[in-house]
Design a protein around this motif. Sequence first.
Motif, PDB file in Angstrom:
ATOM      1  N   THR A  87       0.929  -1.151  -0.099  1.00 40.29           N
ATOM      2  CA  THR A  87       0.101   0.035   0.025  1.00 40.29           C
ATOM      3  C   THR A  87       0.774   1.170  -0.016  1.00 40.29           C
ATOM      4  OG1 THR A  87       0.043   0.273   2.505  1.00 40.29           O
ATOM      5  CG2 THR A  87      -1.774  -1.253   1.254  1.00 40.29           C
ATOM      6  N   PHE A  88       0.254   2.687   0.029  1.00 44.48           N
ATOM      7  CA  PHE A  88       1.009   3.504  -0.226  1.00 44.48           C
ATOM      8  C   PHE A  88       0.971   4.813   0.628  1.00 44.48           C
ATOM      9  CE2 PHE A  88       0.904   1.648  -4.397  1.00 44.48           C
ATOM     10  CZ  PHE A  88       2.113   1.863  -4.813  1.00 44.48           C
ATOM     11  N   GLN A  89       1.575   5.507   1.265  1.00 49.34           N
ATOM     12  CA  GLN A  89       1.365   6.427   2.196  1.00 49.34           C
ATOM     13  C   GLN A  89       0.502   7.452   1.717  1.00 49.34           C
ATOM     14  OE1 GLN A  89       4.904   8.572   2.995  1.00 49.34           O
ATOM     15  NE2 GLN A  89       3.947  10.401   4.139  1.00 49.34           N
ATOM     16  N   ASN A  90       0.210   7.801   0.527  1.00 48.40           N
ATOM     17  CA  ASN A  90      -1.002   8.194  -0.129  1.00 48.40           C
ATOM     18  C   ASN A  90      -1.555   7.468  -0.658  1.00 48.40           C
ATOM     19  OD1 ASN A  90       0.007  11.220   0.903  1.00 48.40           O
ATOM     20  ND2 ASN A  90       1.521  11.041  -0.638  1.00 48.40           N
ATOM     21  N   ILE A  91      -2.925   7.309  -0.596  1.00 47.18           N
ATOM     22  CA  ILE A  91      -3.743   6.312  -0.890  1.00 47.18           C
ATOM     23  C   ILE A  91      -3.853   6.505  -2.451  1.00 47.18           C
ATOM     24  CG2 ILE A  91      -6.062   5.460  -0.994  1.00 47.18           C
ATOM     25  CD1 ILE A  91      -6.564   6.327   1.817  1.00 47.18           C
ATOM     26  N   ARG A  92      -3.702   5.371  -3.208  1.00 42.17           N
ATOM     27  CA  ARG A  92      -3.765   5.311  -4.699  1.00 42.17           C
ATOM     28  C   ARG A  92      -4.550   4.486  -4.996  1.00 42.17           C
ATOM     29  NH1 ARG A  92       2.781   5.571  -6.276  1.00 42.17           N
ATOM     30  NH2 ARG A  92       3.360   7.507  -4.969  1.00 42.17           N
ATOM     31  N   LEU A  93      -5.976   4.682  -4.848  1.00 42.38           N
ATOM     32  CA  LEU A  93      -7.053   3.794  -5.300  1.00 42.38           C
ATOM     33  C   LEU A  93      -7.460   4.628  -6.945  1.00 42.38           C
ATOM     34  CD1 LEU A  93      -9.277   3.610  -2.284  1.00 42.38           C
ATOM     35  CD2 LEU A  93      -7.944   1.890  -2.932  1.00 42.38           C
ATOM     36  N   PHE A  94      -8.273   3.598  -7.469  1.00 46.77           N
ATOM     37  CA  PHE A  94      -8.735   4.218  -8.840  1.00 46.77           C
ATOM     38  C   PHE A  94     -10.269   4.618  -8.325  1.00 46.77           C
ATOM     39  CE2 PHE A  94      -6.175   0.313  -9.942  1.00 46.77           C
ATOM     40  CZ  PHE A  94      -5.388   0.930 -10.982  1.00 46.77           C
ATOM     41  N   VAL A 148     -20.720  -1.459  -0.027  1.00 52.02           N
ATOM     42  CA  VAL A 148     -20.573  -0.039  -0.582  1.00 52.02           C
ATOM     43  C   VAL A 148     -19.674  -0.601  -2.070  1.00 52.02           C
ATOM     44  CG1 VAL A 148     -20.382   1.472   0.903  1.00 52.02           C
ATOM     45  CG2 VAL A 148     -18.349   0.165   0.667  1.00 52.02           C
ATOM     46  N   MET A 149     -20.021  -1.877  -2.386  1.00 57.04           N
ATOM     47  CA  MET A 149     -19.142  -2.375  -3.401  1.00 57.04           C
ATOM     48  C   MET A 149     -19.305  -1.488  -4.932  1.00 57.04           C
ATOM     49  SD  MET A 149     -20.733  -5.845  -4.555  1.00 57.04           S
ATOM     50  CE  MET A 149     -20.844  -6.680  -3.092  1.00 57.04           C
ATOM     51  N   HIS A 150     -20.599  -1.181  -4.905  1.00 59.40           N
ATOM     52  CA  HIS A 150     -20.798  -0.220  -6.347  1.00 59.40           C
ATOM     53  C   HIS A 150     -20.554   1.166  -5.978  1.00 59.40           C
ATOM     54  CE1 HIS A 150     -22.058  -3.901  -7.862  1.00 59.40           C
ATOM     55  NE2 HIS A 150     -23.159  -4.061  -7.057  1.00 59.40           N
ATOM     56  N   GLU A 151     -20.265   1.424  -5.021  1.00 61.81           N
ATOM     57  CA  GLU A 151     -19.603   3.023  -4.935  1.00 61.81           C
ATOM     58  C   GLU A 151     -18.547   3.080  -5.444  1.00 61.81           C
ATOM     59  OE1 GLU A 151     -21.299   5.504  -3.226  1.00 61.81           O
ATOM     60  OE2 GLU A 151     -23.110   4.192  -2.976  1.00 61.81           O
ATOM     61  N   LYS A 152     -18.312   4.599  -6.265  1.00 61.48           N
ATOM     62  CA  LYS A 152     -16.902   4.807  -6.348  1.00 61.48           C
ATOM     63  C   LYS A 152     -15.892   4.927  -5.357  1.00 61.48           C
ATOM     64  CE  LYS A 152     -18.093   7.598 -10.905  1.00 61.48           C
ATOM     65  NZ  LYS A 152     -17.972   8.743 -11.449  1.00 61.48           N
ATOM     66  N   ALA A 153     -14.606   4.360  -5.314  1.00 61.09           N
ATOM     67  CA  ALA A 153     -13.713   4.322  -4.413  1.00 61.09           C
ATOM     68  C   ALA A 153     -13.622   5.841  -3.896  1.00 61.09           C
ATOM     69  CB  ALA A 153     -12.547   4.086  -4.923  1.00 61.09           C
ATOM     70  N   LYS A 154     -13.770   6.916  -4.668  1.00 60.02           N
ATOM     71  CA  LYS A 154     -13.225   8.414  -4.088  1.00 60.02           C
ATOM     72  C   LYS A 154     -14.180   8.890  -3.242  1.00 60.02           C
ATOM     73  CE  LYS A 154     -15.518  10.863  -7.906  1.00 60.02           C
ATOM     74  NZ  LYS A 154     -15.278  11.948  -8.921  1.00 60.02           N
ATOM     75  N   LEU A 156     -15.596   7.073  -0.820  1.00 57.26           N
ATOM     76  CA  LEU A 156     -15.618   6.232   0.423  1.00 57.26           C
ATOM     77  C   LEU A 156     -15.038   7.225   1.663  1.00 57.26           C
ATOM     78  CD1 LEU A 156     -14.354   2.832  -0.326  1.00 57.26           C
ATOM     79  CD2 LEU A 156     -16.836   3.535  -0.032  1.00 57.26           C
ATOM     80  N   PRO A 157     -15.465   6.912   2.920  1.00 56.93           N
ATOM     81  CA  PRO A 157     -14.877   7.606   3.846  1.00 56.93           C
ATOM     82  C   PRO A 157     -13.224   7.536   3.996  1.00 56.93           C
ATOM     83  CG  PRO A 157     -16.945   6.792   4.731  1.00 56.93           C
ATOM     84  CD  PRO A 157     -16.774   6.293   3.394  1.00 56.93           C
ATOM     85  N   TYR A 158     -12.360   7.948   4.613  1.00 57.06           N
ATOM     86  CA  TYR A 158     -11.053   7.958   4.389  1.00 57.06           C
ATOM     87  C   TYR A 158     -10.552   6.553   5.170  1.00 57.06           C
ATOM     88  CZ  TYR A 158      -6.107   8.717   5.135  1.00 57.06           C
ATOM     89  OH  TYR A 158      -4.706   8.461   5.194  1.00 57.06           O
ATOM     90  N   GLY A 159     -11.341   5.973   6.575  1.00 52.56           N
ATOM     91  CA  GLY A 159     -11.022   4.753   6.870  1.00 52.56           C
ATOM     92  C   GLY A 159     -11.261   3.717   6.036  1.00 52.56           C
ATOM     93  N   GLN A 160     -12.344   3.805   5.217  1.00 51.17           N
ATOM     94  CA  GLN A 160     -12.893   2.812   4.236  1.00 51.17           C
ATOM     95  C   GLN A 160     -11.920   2.768   3.177  1.00 51.17           C
ATOM     96  OE1 GLN A 160     -17.012   3.370   3.505  1.00 51.17           O
ATOM     97  NE2 GLN A 160     -17.773   2.132   5.067  1.00 51.17           N
ATOM     98  N   GLN A 161     -11.336   4.030   2.828  1.00 50.00           N
ATOM     99  CA  GLN A 161     -10.624   3.821   1.653  1.00 50.00           C
ATOM    100  C   GLN A 161      -9.118   3.224   1.874  1.00 50.00           C
ATOM    101  OE1 GLN A 161      -9.586   7.606  -0.544  1.00 50.00           O
ATOM    102  NE2 GLN A 161     -11.788   8.152  -0.375  1.00 50.00           N
ATOM    103  N   ARG A 162      -8.688   3.530   3.058  1.00 51.32           N
ATOM    104  CA  ARG A 162      -7.587   2.654   3.686  1.00 51.32           C
ATOM    105  C   ARG A 162      -8.016   1.111   3.678  1.00 51.32           C
ATOM    106  NH1 ARG A 162      -2.363   4.524   3.371  1.00 51.32           N
ATOM    107  NH2 ARG A 162      -2.457   6.933   4.269  1.00 51.32           N
ATOM    108  N   ARG A 163      -8.955   0.686   4.068  1.00 48.79           N
ATOM    109  CA  ARG A 163      -9.265  -0.669   4.147  1.00 48.79           C
ATOM    110  C   ARG A 163      -9.323  -1.531   2.708  1.00 48.79           C
ATOM    111  NH1 ARG A 163     -13.877   0.070   7.885  1.00 48.79           N
ATOM    112  NH2 ARG A 163     -15.078  -1.097   6.472  1.00 48.79           N
ATOM    113  N   LEU A 164      -9.983  -0.509   1.579  1.00 51.48           N
ATOM    114  CA  LEU A 164     -10.133  -1.105   0.482  1.00 51.48           C
ATOM    115  C   LEU A 164      -8.590  -1.277  -0.149  1.00 51.48           C
ATOM    116  CD1 LEU A 164     -11.557  -1.572  -2.171  1.00 51.48           C
ATOM    117  CD2 LEU A 164     -11.765   0.943  -2.471  1.00 51.48           C
ATOM    118  N   GLU A 165      -7.542  -0.108   0.223  1.00 52.53           N
ATOM    119  CA  GLU A 165      -6.407  -0.350  -0.541  1.00 52.53           C
ATOM    120  C   GLU A 165      -5.668  -1.632   0.039  1.00 52.53           C
ATOM    121  OE1 GLU A 165      -2.743   2.587  -1.397  1.00 52.53           O
ATOM    122  OE2 GLU A 165      -3.487   2.746   0.557  1.00 52.53           O
ATOM    123  N   ILE A 166      -5.825  -1.910   1.394  1.00 50.65           N
ATOM    124  CA  ILE A 166      -5.359  -3.051   1.791  1.00 50.65           C
ATOM    125  C   ILE A 166      -5.777  -4.296   1.224  1.00 50.65           C
ATOM    126  CG2 ILE A 166      -4.865  -4.444   4.131  1.00 50.65           C
ATOM    127  CD1 ILE A 166      -4.936  -1.726   5.576  1.00 50.65           C
TER     128      ILE A 166
END
Length: 259
Positions: A87-94, A148-154, A156-166
């Motif tokens: 994973t990255f220090q700055n979240i790098r999701l699509f 939230v599987m059909h939501e756009k990744a951007k 999501l709340p910050y904590g969920q974005q971290r979980r998604l990246e992992i």
Amino acid sequence: MATSTPLLKTDGVGIEFGGLKALSGINIELNMGELVGLIGPNGAGKTTFFNLLTGVYEPTEGTIMLENEKLNGLPPYKITRKGISRTFQNIRLFGELSVLDNVKVAYHSLARHSILSSIFRLPSHFSGEKEIEEKAIEFLKIFKLEHVMHEKAKNLPYGQQRRLEIARALAAHPKLLLLDEPAAGMNPQETQELMNLIAFIREKFHLTILLIEHDMSLVMGICERIYVLDHGQLIAHGTPEEIRNNPKVIEAYLGEEVS
């Protein structure tokens, strides 16, 4: 539980940028199943080291071995296939893709159906895509993101974005997971939940984890061993208790000599 079998070993690893040594003589060894911390002041070279392990940079000195296989010179996608995810220090999701598609992207790197089957829309393409989607949904359930599987990744709340990246990193089925400051930007409750999540995924997926983190309560709370970098060199290595009381580490963080 950790074993004595080395999973990753670096021998004298270093890198120069324009004649300036960013890292030098880094010797790190990770055993299977361990959870190890990598800490140091800002600019110490921690993320640069992760970039070396994952093929973003190539070492100018030393060797990187994963299960006795040399990784030097391999491109990132080949290193991912061999078993290292990050994973990255700055979240790098699509950000514009759905939560589900972000995880499916990682599975596609391991897809068994061929490019030709996808181009010509052969049955193997559709069966392969179905299998990938089913596996991705199972991953989202593990990380409590299926709702939230059909939501756009951007969105999501910050904590969920971290979980998604992992979750996306784990979908590549790594042997070694590199987490680069996963608690950055989190409040104390989110950090505690992250600690629990890291411990959970380590046990469930039988992973070795190398963790960069500035939150010392997290590092000291879950890591078995800790390496300390300062100005591109290792200055200490030991248990959390040993690191907490190491004069060189205290000096590096406080910027003053400890008597």
